[in-house]
Design an enzyme around this catalytic site. Structure first.
Site, short mmCIF file in Angstrom:
data_model
loop_
_atom_site.label_atom_id
_atom_site.label_comp_id
_atom_site.label_asym_id
_atom_site.label_seq_id
_atom_site.Cartn_x
_atom_site.Cartn_y
_atom_site.Cartn_z
N ARG A 31 0.83 -1.20 0.00
CA ARG A 31 0.00 0.00 0.00
C ARG A 31 0.86 1.26 0.00
O ARG A 31 0.94 1.99 -0.98
CB ARG A 31 -0.94 -0.01 1.22
CG ARG A 31 -2.09 1.00 1.13
CD ARG A 31 -1.74 2.39 1.61
NE ARG A 31 -1.28 2.43 2.99
CZ ARG A 31 -0.80 3.51 3.58
NH1 ARG A 31 -0.69 4.65 2.89
NH2 ARG A 31 -0.38 3.48 4.83
N ASP A 32 1.57 1.51 1.07
CA ASP A 32 2.35 2.75 1.21
C ASP A 32 3.55 2.74 0.28
O ASP A 32 4.00 3.80 -0.16
CB ASP A 32 2.80 2.90 2.67
CG ASP A 32 3.29 4.30 2.99
OD1 ASP A 32 3.05 5.22 2.18
OD2 ASP A 32 3.93 4.47 4.03
N HIS A 226 10.27 7.26 8.31
CA HIS A 226 10.90 7.41 7.00
C HIS A 226 12.37 7.74 7.22
O HIS A 226 12.75 8.25 8.27
CB HIS A 226 10.20 8.50 6.19
CG HIS A 226 8.83 8.11 5.71
ND1 HIS A 226 8.42 8.27 4.41
CD2 HIS A 226 7.78 7.55 6.36
CE1 HIS A 226 7.18 7.84 4.27
NE2 HIS A 226 6.77 7.40 5.45
N CYS A 257 5.23 9.54 0.89
CA CYS A 257 3.88 10.09 0.93
C CYS A 257 3.67 10.93 -0.32
O CYS A 257 4.40 11.90 -0.54
CB CYS A 257 3.67 10.95 2.18
SG CYS A 257 2.04 11.73 2.22
#
Length: 315
Positions: A31-32, A226, A257
């Site tokens: 997903r990310d 991150h 993001c």
């Protein structure tokens, strides 16, 4: 004599009794990780990716998102992906749900675990959700209440917990306030996100202390780092020493993001597992299989894996 490095595993040397015996690795790669790709990855590749991650021993694999395809076209295939997914006993496949329409889609797809994505800052709430900081909770409340009533588990992501590219250093009290409101709505866990990768170990410890002072049990907290400034593993160790036992990561270090331009890749799952194995912390993850998976996916994406452990083991 073969050494640990040649075996693909670090020597296990516990670094104190303040570490958890076991850590849940919350894999966000499908997903990310893939949401930030410039091109759309075929659903067949995504399904094989998820299957390989399960083969490697990961028990929580965030599969996709029901965000509107206009905003994240890379995840527009959520329904066919979930329809084609071979669900395994003992493995959770959470999906990100932005609003009630997303929840409708998730329920229709038979999802059992969802996540919502909140902001700790006013500017990012506006840019990412088109809501004010307060208005985001009005959007989340019916999603969480309906999901809980349907028997779903709900996780709450809190983004911009340490630094915001528009507002600078984020007030810890604001982060705690947002997190507590999500728990009060019915979220079972908070994932505290360093969305642009600027946190330091001292900030991590201070924020976790503030949550504890507000009565939040550590079991309700996870961390999501991150690696923009190379601090993700250091920050992870700080969180572990404060009792956190769920850590988000992305196989091969994929992702960022799409709504925060300065965000680079997530903490690589391989790098996380190398750290945890070296500390004697159980993960249940087969590092060799995981590294092979990231090499395979890098081939599908047409570029090398950002993970340093993958590069060291398979370079």
């Amino acid at each position: 004599m073969t050494n640990a490095h040649e075996l693909g595993l670090p020597e296990r040397v516990p670094a104190g009794d303040d570490l958890p015996a076991e850590v849940t690795v919350w894999e966000v790669g499908p997903r990310d990780g893939l949401q930030n790709e410039s091109s759309v990855v075929p659903v067949e590749v995504k399904l094989e990716f998820i299957d390989r991650l399960a083969d490697a021993g990961l028990t929580t694999i965030e599969a996709t998102s029901f965000v509107h395809p206009k905003w994240v076209p890379q995840l527009a295939d959520a329904e066919p992906l979930l329809a084609g997914l071979t669900r395994r006993a003992g493995v959770r496949y959470p999906v990100l749900v932005p609003n009630e329409r997303g929840l409708d889609r998730a329920l229709a797809a038979g999802v059992e675990h969802i996540a919502i994505f909140a902001s700790a800052t006013e500017t990012f709430a506006n840019r990412n959700l088109n809501r004010t900081l307060d208005e985001q909770f009005a959007m989340f409340e019916p999603v969480v209440s309906r999901a809980v009533a349907e028997g779903l588990d709900v996780r709450g992501y809190v983004s911009m917990c340490f630094g915001d590219p528009w507002e600078g250093v984020v007030d810890r009290a604001a982060v705690v306030a947002v997190g507590r409101r999500l728990l009060d709505l019915g979220c079972s866990q908070l994932s505290l996100g360093d969305t642009i990768g600027v946190a330091t170990a001292g900030q991590v410890g201070a924020l976790l202390d503030d949550f504890a002072a507000a009565g939040t049990p550590t079991s309700a907290l996870a961390v999501h780092f991150h690696d923009t400034y190379g601090q993700a593993l250091t920050n992870t160790l700080a969180a572990l020493r404060h009792g956190v036992s769920t850590v988000d990561s992305s196989a091969g270090g994929l992702g960022g993001c799409p709504f925060a331009g300065s965000a680079t890749g997530n903490l690589a799952t391989e790098d996380l597992v190398w750290l945890l194995e070296g500390l004697g912390v159980r993960t249940g993850v087969d590092l060799d299989r995981l590294a092979d998976t990231s090499v395979w996916l890098a081939g599908e994406l047409g570029r090398p894996s950002p993970s340093r452990v993958v590069a060291a083991l398979r370079g």
